[in-house]
Design a protein around this motif. Structure first.
Motif, PDB file in Angstrom:
ATOM      1  N   GLY A  20      14.244  39.489  23.144  1.00 28.69           N
ATOM      2  CA  GLY A  20      14.301  40.357  24.298  1.00 28.69           C
ATOM      3  C   GLY A  20      15.714  40.625  24.771  1.00 28.69           C
ATOM      4  N   LEU A  21      15.798  41.247  25.934  1.00 30.95           N
ATOM      5  CA  LEU A  21      17.073  41.675  26.481  1.00 30.95           C
ATOM      6  C   LEU A  21      17.994  40.502  26.800  1.00 30.95           C
ATOM      7  CD1 LEU A  21      18.850  43.980  27.421  1.00 30.95           C
ATOM      8  CD2 LEU A  21      17.713  43.859  29.638  1.00 30.95           C
ATOM      9  N   ALA A  22      17.439  39.416  27.302  1.00 27.46           N
ATOM     10  CA  ALA A  22      18.272  38.260  27.647  1.00 27.46           C
ATOM     11  C   ALA A  22      18.959  37.700  26.407  1.00 27.46           C
ATOM     12  CB  ALA A  22      17.433  37.186  28.322  1.00 27.46           C
ATOM     13  N   ALA A  23      18.248  37.610  25.296  1.00 28.85           N
ATOM     14  CA  ALA A  23      18.841  37.107  24.055  1.00 28.85           C
ATOM     15  C   ALA A  23      19.904  38.073  23.539  1.00 28.85           C
ATOM     16  CB  ALA A  23      17.767  36.899  22.997  1.00 28.85           C
ATOM     17  N   LEU A  24      19.637  39.366  23.640  1.00 24.84           N
ATOM     18  CA  LEU A  24      20.606  40.362  23.193  1.00 24.84           C
ATOM     19  C   LEU A  24      21.881  40.287  24.029  1.00 24.84           C
ATOM     20  CD1 LEU A  24      21.392  42.782  21.461  1.00 24.84           C
ATOM     21  CD2 LEU A  24      20.223  44.235  23.132  1.00 24.84           C
ATOM     22  N   ARG A  25      21.733  40.163  25.345  1.00 22.68           N
ATOM     23  CA  ARG A  25      22.902  40.052  26.209  1.00 22.68           C
ATOM     24  C   ARG A  25      23.693  38.784  25.904  1.00 22.68           C
ATOM     25  NH1 ARG A  25      21.772  40.786  32.218  1.00 22.68           N
ATOM     26  NH2 ARG A  25      24.003  41.048  32.223  1.00 22.68           N
ATOM     27  N   GLY A  26      22.995  37.694  25.605  1.00 22.39           N
ATOM     28  CA  GLY A  26      23.681  36.458  25.248  1.00 22.39           C
ATOM     29  C   GLY A  26      24.460  36.599  23.952  1.00 22.39           C
ATOM     30  N   ASP A  27      23.836  37.260  22.966  1.00 24.02           N
ATOM     31  CA  ASP A  27      24.524  37.498  21.692  1.00 24.02           C
ATOM     32  C   ASP A  27      25.785  38.331  21.909  1.00 24.02           C
ATOM     33  OD1 ASP A  27      22.532  36.113  20.402  1.00 24.02           O
ATOM     34  OD2 ASP A  27      21.468  37.901  19.710  1.00 24.02           O
ATOM     35  N   CYS A  28      25.662  39.368  22.721  1.00 28.80           N
ATOM     36  CA  CYS A  28      26.817  40.231  22.988  1.00 28.80           C
ATOM     37  C   CYS A  28      27.914  39.465  23.716  1.00 28.80           C
ATOM     38  CB  CYS A  28      26.381  41.450  23.803  1.00 28.80           C
ATOM     39  SG  CYS A  28      25.322  42.581  22.869  1.00 28.80           S
ATOM     40  N   ALA A  29      27.521  38.636  24.672  1.00 34.21           N
ATOM     41  CA  ALA A  29      28.521  37.858  25.422  1.00 34.21           C
ATOM     42  C   ALA A  29      29.278  36.911  24.502  1.00 34.21           C
ATOM     43  CB  ALA A  29      27.841  37.080  26.546  1.00 34.21           C
ATOM     44  N   ARG A  30      28.592  36.347  23.511  1.00 42.04           N
ATOM     45  CA  ARG A  30      29.274  35.448  22.572  1.00 42.04           C
ATOM     46  C   ARG A  30      30.208  36.206  21.641  1.00 42.04           C
ATOM     47  NH1 ARG A  30      24.345  33.052  23.098  1.00 42.04           N
ATOM     48  NH2 ARG A  30      23.408  34.173  21.369  1.00 42.04           N
ATOM     49  N   MET A  31      29.948  37.497  21.407  1.00 42.08           N
ATOM     50  CA  MET A  31      30.783  38.284  20.504  1.00 42.08           C
ATOM     51  C   MET A  31      32.008  38.879  21.187  1.00 42.08           C
ATOM     52  SD  MET A  31      29.723  38.065  17.480  1.00 42.08           S
ATOM     53  CE  MET A  31      30.802  39.295  16.812  1.00 42.08           C
ATOM     54  N   VAL A  32      32.018  38.952  22.514  1.00 47.95           N
ATOM     55  CA  VAL A  32      33.111  39.589  23.242  1.00 47.95           C
ATOM     56  C   VAL A  32      34.486  39.087  22.814  1.00 47.95           C
ATOM     57  CG1 VAL A  32      34.157  39.809  25.534  1.00 47.95           C
ATOM     58  CG2 VAL A  32      31.759  40.350  25.208  1.00 47.95           C
ATOM     59  N   PRO A  33      34.694  37.772  22.658  1.00 42.54           N
ATOM     60  CA  PRO A  33      36.038  37.334  22.264  1.00 42.54           C
ATOM     61  C   PRO A  33      36.480  37.859  20.893  1.00 42.54           C
ATOM     62  CG  PRO A  33      34.738  35.478  23.060  1.00 42.54           C
ATOM     63  CD  PRO A  33      33.808  36.647  22.931  1.00 42.54           C
ATOM     64  N   HIS A  34      35.550  38.319  20.066  1.00 43.12           N
ATOM     65  CA  HIS A  34      35.891  38.801  18.723  1.00 43.12           C
ATOM     66  C   HIS A  34      36.241  40.283  18.715  1.00 43.12           C
ATOM     67  CE1 HIS A  34      34.502  34.990  17.081  1.00 43.12           C
ATOM     68  NE2 HIS A  34      33.434  35.113  17.845  1.00 43.12           N
ATOM     69  N   TRP A  35      35.976  40.983  19.793  1.00 46.66           N
ATOM     70  CA  TRP A  35      36.231  42.418  19.866  1.00 46.66           C
ATOM     71  C   TRP A  35      37.565  42.675  20.534  1.00 46.66           C
ATOM     72  CZ3 TRP A  35      30.831  43.254  22.374  1.00 46.66           C
ATOM     73  CH2 TRP A  35      29.856  43.175  21.391  1.00 46.66           C
ATOM     74  N   ALA A  36      38.306  43.558  19.960  1.00 43.85           N
ATOM     75  CA  ALA A  36      39.577  43.958  20.561  1.00 43.85           C
ATOM     76  C   ALA A  36      39.452  45.414  20.994  1.00 43.85           C
ATOM     77  CB  ALA A  36      40.705  43.811  19.549  1.00 43.85           C
ATOM     78  N   ALA A  37      39.694  45.672  22.249  1.00 47.09           N
ATOM     79  CA  ALA A  37      39.635  47.041  22.755  1.00 47.09           C
ATOM     80  C   ALA A  37      40.974  47.721  22.483  1.00 47.09           C
ATOM     81  CB  ALA A  37      39.332  47.038  24.237  1.00 47.09           C
ATOM     82  N   PRO A  38      40.928  48.885  21.857  1.00 49.04           N
ATOM     83  CA  PRO A  38      42.188  49.590  21.608  1.00 49.04           C
ATOM     84  C   PRO A  38      42.751  50.137  22.912  1.00 49.04           C
ATOM     85  CG  PRO A  38      40.336  50.957  20.960  1.00 49.04           C
ATOM     86  CD  PRO A  38      39.777  49.620  21.359  1.00 49.04           C
TER      87      PRO A  38
END
Length: 72
Positions: A20-38
């Motif tokens: 569900g949405l809670a799991a998806l949001r958790g996955d995204c939150a864990r990936m944030v440090p790996h993303w670099a915003a140009p």
């Protein structure tokens, strides 16, 4: 040769793929440090004379055509 005791496996996927949405949001939150915003990219205007039709390879067109509509 690799010693299997030295291998470490990290799984960030939820145990329930339909989490569900809670799991998806958790996955995204864990990936944030790996993303670099140009830095902000400013698009320059393009002359209408340079705009032409979009060409899509036949295989890609078939793939998109075979997808169900949003919300099915």
């Amino acid at each position: 040769m690799t010693n299997h005791q030295d291998l470490k496996v990290h799984s960030y996927a939820p145990l329930d793929p339909e989490g569900g949405l809670a799991a998806l949001r958790g996955d995204c939150a864990r990936m944030v440090p790996h993303w670099a915003a140009p830095d902000r990219i400013v698009a320059l205007p393009v002359s209408p004379s340079r705009i032409h039709g979009v060409k899509v390879p036949p295989a890609s067109a078939r793939l998109v055509d075979a997808m169900s509509d949003y919300g099915d």
